[in-house]
Design a protein around this motif. Structure first.
Motif, PDB file in Angstrom:
ATOM      1  N   ARG A  99       0.923  -1.242   0.118  1.00  0.00           N
ATOM      2  CA  ARG A  99       0.097  -0.008  -0.029  1.00  0.00           C
ATOM      3  C   ARG A  99       0.891   1.299   0.096  1.00  0.00           C
ATOM      4  O   ARG A  99       0.755   2.105  -0.805  1.00  0.00           O
ATOM      5  CB  ARG A  99      -0.761  -0.026   1.153  1.00  0.00           C
ATOM      6  N   ARG A 149      -8.203   0.316   2.857  1.00  0.00           N
ATOM      7  CA  ARG A 149      -9.287   0.742   3.267  1.00  0.00           C
ATOM      8  C   ARG A 149     -10.208   0.901   2.174  1.00  0.00           C
ATOM      9  O   ARG A 149     -11.001   2.149   1.821  1.00  0.00           O
ATOM     10  CB  ARG A 149      -9.061   2.277   4.173  1.00  0.00           C
ATOM     11  N   ALA A 150     -10.141   0.131   1.424  1.00  0.00           N
ATOM     12  CA  ALA A 150     -11.067   0.391   0.027  1.00  0.00           C
ATOM     13  C   ALA A 150     -12.472  -0.005   0.314  1.00  0.00           C
ATOM     14  O   ALA A 150     -12.787  -0.812   1.050  1.00  0.00           O
ATOM     15  CB  ALA A 150     -10.479  -0.910  -1.082  1.00  0.00           C
ATOM     16  N   ARG A 151     -13.193   0.966  -0.110  1.00  0.00           N
ATOM     17  CA  ARG A 151     -14.788   0.571  -0.451  1.00  0.00           C
ATOM     18  C   ARG A 151     -15.207  -0.428  -1.191  1.00  0.00           C
ATOM     19  O   ARG A 151     -16.043   0.051  -2.062  1.00  0.00           O
ATOM     20  CB  ARG A 151     -15.439   1.926  -0.262  1.00  0.00           C
ATOM     21  N   SER A 163     -16.540   1.226  -4.574  1.00  0.00           N
ATOM     22  CA  SER A 163     -16.096   2.317  -5.217  1.00  0.00           C
ATOM     23  C   SER A 163     -15.175   2.219  -6.399  1.00  0.00           C
ATOM     24  O   SER A 163     -14.316   1.406  -6.405  1.00  0.00           O
ATOM     25  CB  SER A 163     -15.505   3.087  -4.070  1.00  0.00           C
ATOM     26  N   ARG A 187     -13.291   4.453  -7.516  1.00  0.00           N
ATOM     27  CA  ARG A 187     -11.902   4.994  -7.292  1.00  0.00           C
ATOM     28  C   ARG A 187     -11.252   3.899  -6.778  1.00  0.00           C
ATOM     29  O   ARG A 187     -10.060   3.631  -7.069  1.00  0.00           O
ATOM     30  CB  ARG A 187     -11.968   6.192  -6.638  1.00  0.00           C
ATOM     31  N   ASP A 188     -11.782   3.174  -5.455  1.00  0.00           N
ATOM     32  CA  ASP A 188     -10.873   2.364  -4.878  1.00  0.00           C
ATOM     33  C   ASP A 188     -10.624   0.937  -5.842  1.00  0.00           C
ATOM     34  O   ASP A 188      -9.490   0.608  -5.316  1.00  0.00           O
ATOM     35  CB  ASP A 188     -11.768   2.001  -3.529  1.00  0.00           C
ATOM     36  N   THR A 205      -7.617   1.707  -7.580  1.00  0.00           N
ATOM     37  CA  THR A 205      -6.593   2.126  -6.635  1.00  0.00           C
ATOM     38  C   THR A 205      -5.803   0.538  -6.289  1.00  0.00           C
ATOM     39  O   THR A 205      -4.559   0.587  -6.145  1.00  0.00           O
ATOM     40  CB  THR A 205      -6.795   2.872  -5.286  1.00  0.00           C
TER      41      THR A 205
END
Length: 235
Positions: free
Chosen positions: A32, A80-82, A107, A109-110, A113
């Motif tokens: 991460r 901490r990905a949703r 999410s 975005r997540d 990522t």
């Protein structure tokens, strides 16, 4: 992995122990941090709305043996990905080209990522499992067993050893701490003399070190083997 023989554990039990081990958490945290540093995913933030949601699937590009799916939820937690992960198969199962191994939903975005870390881990571990299965298939029907070594990527030892189990192999020692293995380099450094006499003091010291999974001596010649067979030990 505790002192218990990891080969006696079921694959799901071994997966839980590997995933929960502090070394795995440290590895995922490092993954991460090397991606996000202090600024995070600047690309996804610049182009994807924060409230956007997506669903994507994890596909196999070629036939093989799956390994690493047990880690995905932990990766999401560390980032901490949703995002929610649903596995469509299990570690240790064979897959064909185009098979859906699992799906990520949440999410956008997540997902963007975290996707590369997920793919890196599942791809690397599935590669180890697939290669292992190839060797295991070659000795099917014999009494031979395929074991791994300590020649692993630093920081990934437990994960790579777990992948070997996914491929049908057996686990050797985890590290220098849980078993004693006298290799050719150890023997070369010993005083000259019959191995059965030279190794007895070392075996006594090994006994004093506490519980070990096994004690093993590698030999290069049949003469060395004959000398070792003279040793009486309950180790």
């Amino acid at each position: 992995m505790p002192d218990t023989d990891p080969n006696s554990l079921s694959l799901p039990d071994l997966a839980r122990r590997v995933v929960e081990h502090p070394s795995t958490e440290h590895l995922l945290q490092a993954a991460r941090d090397e991606d996000l540093a202090e600024r995070g995913d600047v690309t996804s933030r610049s182009v994807i709305r924060e409230d956007a949601n997506s669903r994507t699937v994890l596909l196999s590009r070629e036939p093989g043996v799956v390994a690493g799916l047990a880690l995905v939820t932990s990766v999401l937690d560390v980032f901490r990905a949703r995002v929610r992960f649903t596995a469509h198969t299990a570690d240790g199962e064979r897959c064909d080209r185009g098979d859906v191994l699992g799906e990520l939903q949440g999410s956008t975005r997540d997902i963007l990522t975290v996707e590369r870390t997920v793919l890196n881990l599942v791809g690397q571990l599935s590669g180890v499992a697939t290669a292992t299965r190839g060797y295991v298939d070659l000795v099917t029907g014999t009494r031979a067993a395929v074991c791994e070594t300590r020649k692993t990527v630093p920081g990934m030892r437990r994960l790579q050893k777990y992948a070997v189990r996914c491929g049908g192999g057996l686990l050797h020692r985890v590290g220098l701490h849980d078993a004693a293995l006298f290799k050719d380099n150890h023997l070369a450094a010993l005083p000259e003399g019959p191995l059965d006499l030279v190794l007895v003091p070392a075996l006594e010291r090994v006994r004093e070190s506490g519980h070990l999974r096994f004690v093993m001596v590698e030999v290069d010649t049949l003469d060395q083997l004959e000398e070792l067979l003279k040793i009486e030990s309950d180790l």
